[in-house]
Scaffold this active site. Structure first.
Site, mmCIF file in Angstrom:
data_model
loop_
_atom_site.group_PDB
_atom_site.id
_atom_site.type_symbol
_atom_site.label_atom_id
_atom_site.label_comp_id
_atom_site.label_asym_id
_atom_site.label_seq_id
_atom_site.Cartn_x
_atom_site.Cartn_y
_atom_site.Cartn_z
ATOM 1 N N LYS A 49 0.845 -1.199 0.000
ATOM 2 C CA LYS A 49 0.000 0.000 0.000
ATOM 3 C C LYS A 49 0.879 1.248 0.000
ATOM 4 O O LYS A 49 0.648 2.199 -0.734
ATOM 5 C CB LYS A 49 -0.959 -0.026 1.212
ATOM 6 C CG LYS A 49 -2.060 -1.063 1.057
ATOM 7 C CD LYS A 49 -2.839 -1.339 2.353
ATOM 8 C CE LYS A 49 -3.794 -2.512 2.113
ATOM 9 N NZ LYS A 49 -4.634 -2.854 3.274
ATOM 10 N N GLN A 93 -4.875 -1.786 9.455
ATOM 11 C CA GLN A 93 -4.794 -3.088 8.783
ATOM 12 C C GLN A 93 -5.438 -4.161 9.658
ATOM 13 O O GLN A 93 -5.188 -4.233 10.857
ATOM 14 C CB GLN A 93 -3.322 -3.421 8.482
ATOM 15 C CG GLN A 93 -3.122 -4.692 7.687
ATOM 16 C CD GLN A 93 -3.684 -4.620 6.260
ATOM 17 O OE1 GLN A 93 -3.807 -3.537 5.681
ATOM 18 N NE2 GLN A 93 -4.029 -5.756 5.704
ATOM 19 N N ASP A 116 -10.891 2.933 4.110
ATOM 20 C CA ASP A 116 -11.445 1.605 3.833
ATOM 21 C C ASP A 116 -12.979 1.620 3.773
ATOM 22 O O ASP A 116 -13.582 0.639 3.354
ATOM 23 C CB ASP A 116 -11.056 0.631 4.956
ATOM 24 C CG ASP A 116 -9.755 -0.114 4.686
ATOM 25 O OD1 ASP A 116 -9.537 -0.509 3.529
ATOM 26 O OD2 ASP A 116 -8.992 -0.324 5.640
HETATM 27 N N1 GUN Z 1 -7.150 -6.980 5.586
HETATM 28 C C1 GUN Z 1 -7.490 -7.671 4.480
HETATM 29 N N2 GUN Z 1 -8.042 -6.837 3.571
HETATM 30 C C2 GUN Z 1 -8.056 -5.614 4.119
HETATM 31 C C3 GUN Z 1 -8.504 -4.334 3.668
HETATM 32 O O1 GUN Z 1 -9.031 -4.163 2.570
HETATM 33 N N3 GUN Z 1 -8.330 -3.311 4.547
HETATM 34 C C4 GUN Z 1 -7.787 -3.482 5.762
HETATM 35 N N4 GUN Z 1 -7.684 -2.423 6.549
HETATM 36 N N5 GUN Z 1 -7.368 -4.640 6.221
HETATM 37 C C5 GUN Z 1 -7.502 -5.699 5.396
#
Ligand code: GUN
Length: 280
Positions: A49, A93, A116
């Site tokens: 990311k 995350q 998100d």
């Molecule tokens: N863990 C797995 N996929 C995601 C996501 O799209 N966002 C976040 N914050 N954690 C994740």
């Protein structure tokens, strides 16, 4: 042989466009990722990311905490980021350790920085038929990929396997908003194959559930959200690509399908949040 829904190619196109857009923004968007513990997969996702954000001119920072971090420390960190005008996007995350109250953590994120779209405020907007500050990245990426290949959703039967807050639930709602008929299946669903066989579009986001060719109707569109390493160390998804791709009309590969689209959507979300910041 099915048409491959090429998420990598579309990701690169979206990132090229975003890079040009970010270069002329009045300021720099900034993403902060909160990463807890040392789950190997999470580390890879988080670093990815940051890497893609920086590639297109977005500032990015990873704030790391040990597995033993307290709820209070995380809440304090989020409060600081909420109040920092330089920070325009916050991502916690997942998964978080068992002792952490995930919902309280996500709820603490300012909705306008919730990249998100996982806060109850933003999911509430989505489920009310309104526009959230950000749509969850994986569902957004899936819809963008289907649109790219002119796959119609209106009136289609979409079967989503998996009911997570990250993919299954928001995707089902976004498909409903696009006038699809949606069925959500999960670990307690009986006779899964009887349902998946009726899908015009099948999305598997169950994690390891194997979708075989005898579970789909011919010319179905198949989207595979799963990703794991098999015993040979090969990355694969929920779907048996070799057999299913022979009868589907379209299929996403793993890797190279949904994963890159999630990254592209996250970057789109960061820019959307930046453009909307200060408007509310
Ligand atoms: N863990 C797995 N996929 C995601 C996501 O799209 N966002 C976040 N914050 N954690 C994740």
């Amino acid at each position: 042989m099915a048409i491959i829904l090429d998420g990598k190619k579309l990701r690169d196109k979206i990132l090229d466009d975003l890079k040009n857009k970010v270069a002329v923004l009045a300021g720099t968007p900034k993403l902060v990722v909160i990463s807890v513990g040392d789950d190997a997969a999470s580390k890879i996702y988080v670093n990815n990311k940051k890497k893609y954000a920086e590639k297109i001119g977005i500032a990015a920072e990873i704030v790391e905490y040990p597995q033993s971090v307290s709820q209070e420390v995380l809440l304090k960190e989020i409060a600081i980021l909420n109040n920092d005008p330089k920070v325009t996007a916050i991502l916690v995350q997942l998964p978080l350790p068992e002792h952490i109250d995930k919902l309280e953590i996500l709820t603490a994120i300012a909705p306008g920085k919730d990249v998100d779209g996982f806060t109850p405020y933003n999911s509430g907007l989505l489920f009310s038929g309104a526009k959230p500050y950000a749509y969850p990245a994986t569902p957004r990426g899936i819809l963008r990929l289907l649109d790219e290949y002119n796959i119609e959703l209106d009136g289609k039967h979409v079967v989503v396997v998996g009911r997570s807050n990250i993919v299954g639930k928001p995707l089902a709602q976004m498909m409903l908003n696009r006038n699809a008929t949606v069925t959500v299946c999960h670990s307690h669903t009986k006779n899964l194959a009887d349902i998946t066989k009726t899908a015009d579009i099948l999305v598997s986001a169950a994690g390891g559930k194997i979708i075989e060719d005898n579970m789909i109707k011919s010319n179905c569109v198949v989207v595979d959200v799963g990703i794991f390493r098999d015993e040979q160390g090969k990355l694969r998804g929920d779907v048996n690509f070799e057999t299913v791709s022979k009868i589907a009309s379209h299929i996403t590969p793993v890797p190279g399908g949904v994963g890159p689209m999630t990254i592209a959507s996250l970057m789109l979300n960061i820019v959307d949040l930046f453009e909307n910041s200060g408007k509310s």
